[in-house]
Design an enzyme around this catalytic site. Structure first.
Site, PDB file in Angstrom:
ATOM      1  N   HIS A 160       0.855  -1.195   0.000  1.00 21.14           N
ATOM      2  CA  HIS A 160       0.000   0.000   0.000  1.00 21.14           C
ATOM      3  C   HIS A 160       0.890   1.245   0.000  1.00 21.14           C
ATOM      4  O   HIS A 160       1.965   1.247   0.605  1.00 21.14           O
ATOM      5  CB  HIS A 160      -0.919  -0.004   1.223  1.00 21.14           C
ATOM      6  N   GLU A 204      -3.998   2.350  -7.091  1.00 23.93           N
ATOM      7  CA  GLU A 204      -4.380   3.475  -6.236  1.00 23.93           C
ATOM      8  C   GLU A 204      -3.435   4.645  -6.497  1.00 23.93           C
ATOM      9  O   GLU A 204      -2.322   4.680  -5.953  1.00 23.93           O
ATOM     10  CB  GLU A 204      -4.270   3.077  -4.753  1.00 23.93           C
TER      11      GLU A 204
HETATM   12  P1  13P Z   1      -9.583   6.554   0.573  1.00 20.89           P
HETATM   13  O1  13P Z   1     -10.750   5.780   0.006  1.00 20.89           O
HETATM   14  O2  13P Z   1      -9.836   7.101   1.926  1.00 20.89           O
HETATM   15  O3  13P Z   1      -9.072   7.541  -0.394  1.00 20.89           O
HETATM   16  O4  13P Z   1      -8.400   5.474   0.773  1.00 20.89           O
HETATM   17  C1  13P Z   1      -7.996   4.731  -0.301  1.00 20.89           C
HETATM   18  C2  13P Z   1      -7.047   3.709   0.159  1.00 20.89           C
HETATM   19  O5  13P Z   1      -5.903   4.017   0.456  1.00 20.89           O
HETATM   20  C3  13P Z   1      -7.529   2.330   0.267  1.00 20.89           C
HETATM   21  O6  13P Z   1      -6.483   1.427   0.410  1.00 20.89           O
END
Ligand code: 13P
Length: 256
Positions: A93, A165
């Site tokens: 992550h 992400e």
């Molecule tokens: P948010 O949905 O709060 O932007 O977080 C995304 C995230 O990092 C999920 O792993």
């Protein structure tokens, strides 16, 4: 192909709060055969929640674990120790990469350790705001993807999930911006092409690719209709029961 809705609780909820939330979630959660729901609670809650969870409805996911199975690694918890408690684990992550300095080599060892312990790794990749501004997105995505998968044997490649992400779209980013569906589509195309080029189209066609970054009930439907997106990784909105349930229902509507 299933659609995945995964809630990442990050550093939120005590064990008691997590248990109450899970109780309410299980009660409210519709059981959709084609939607796989999972939540990633803090480490302390995984063991008690594993006794409470109805695995037909919902799976547990770790947020992180260490790549060695056992040994002199003070403070760490291994995938081996989480085996049996969880079905999935986030790996790499962006908060692990940028706050805790995890590099692709470490991420690769964790991906391999998860698979070795029968846990499906959700390999998280994504470019920062400045990498995007400098036109480096494609290179970063390719490096993180190939680097993160470098210790997976070819015949295990179907055991991974990828989550895109963009770091600049995560709600905790200082000036978080929503990614547009077109921006997501472009990177997801690149991820699928890179997987196909590296491991073969047939072996990788069914690898789920999720999107995450400020996902909410108001944008979930848009992201889920992006070609090649098989689900969502939800941070903040997964902490709010109604919003998380809304997102699951939206997934069901969009996908059927
Ligand atoms: P948010 O949905 O709060 O932007 O977080 C995304 C995230 O990092 C999920 O792993």
């Amino acid at each position: 192909m299933k659609t995945y809705i995964v809630g990442n609780w990050k550093l939120n909820f005590t064990v008691g709060e997590a248990s109450i939330y899970l109780h309410k979630l299980l009660k409210a959660l519709p059981s959709y055969r084609d939607i796989q729901v999972a939540v990633a609670p803090p480490l302390t809650a995984l063991q008690p929640l594993s006794l409470q969870v109805d695995r037909h409805k919902l799976k547990l996911c770790a947020q992180n674990a260490f790549y060695r199975d056992y040994g002199a690694y003070t403070g760490e918890v291994s995938f081996n120790q989480l085996r049996g408690l969880i079905d999935y684990s986030l790996v790499g992550h962006s908060e692990r990469r940028y706050i805790f300095h995890e590099d692709d080599k470490t991420v690769a060892k964790k991906v391999a350790a998860a698979i070795r312990n029968h846990i499906t790794p959700i390999l998280c990749i994504g470019e920062t705001e400045s990498e995007r501004a400098f036109g480096e997105t494609a290179d970063v995505i390719r490096d993180q993807l190939i680097g993160g998968l470098s210790e997976v044997a070819d015949d295990n490649i179907h055991k991974v999930i990828i989550a895109y992400e963009p770091v600049w779209a995560i709600s905790s980013a200082k000036s978080a911006k929503l990614a547009t569906p077109d921006e997501v589509a472009e990177v997801v195309r690149l991820i699928r092409a890179t997987l196909a080029d590296t491991y073969g189209a047939k072996a990788t066609a069914d690898i789920p690719v999720l999107f995450g970054g400020s996902v909410s009930p108001s944008n979930a439907g848009g992201y889920l209709t992006v070609p090649g997106v098989d689900g969502l990784l939800v941070g903040n909105a997964s902490l709010i029961l109604n919003e998380f349930i809304d997102i699951i229902n939206i997934a069901k509507r969009v996908r059927s």
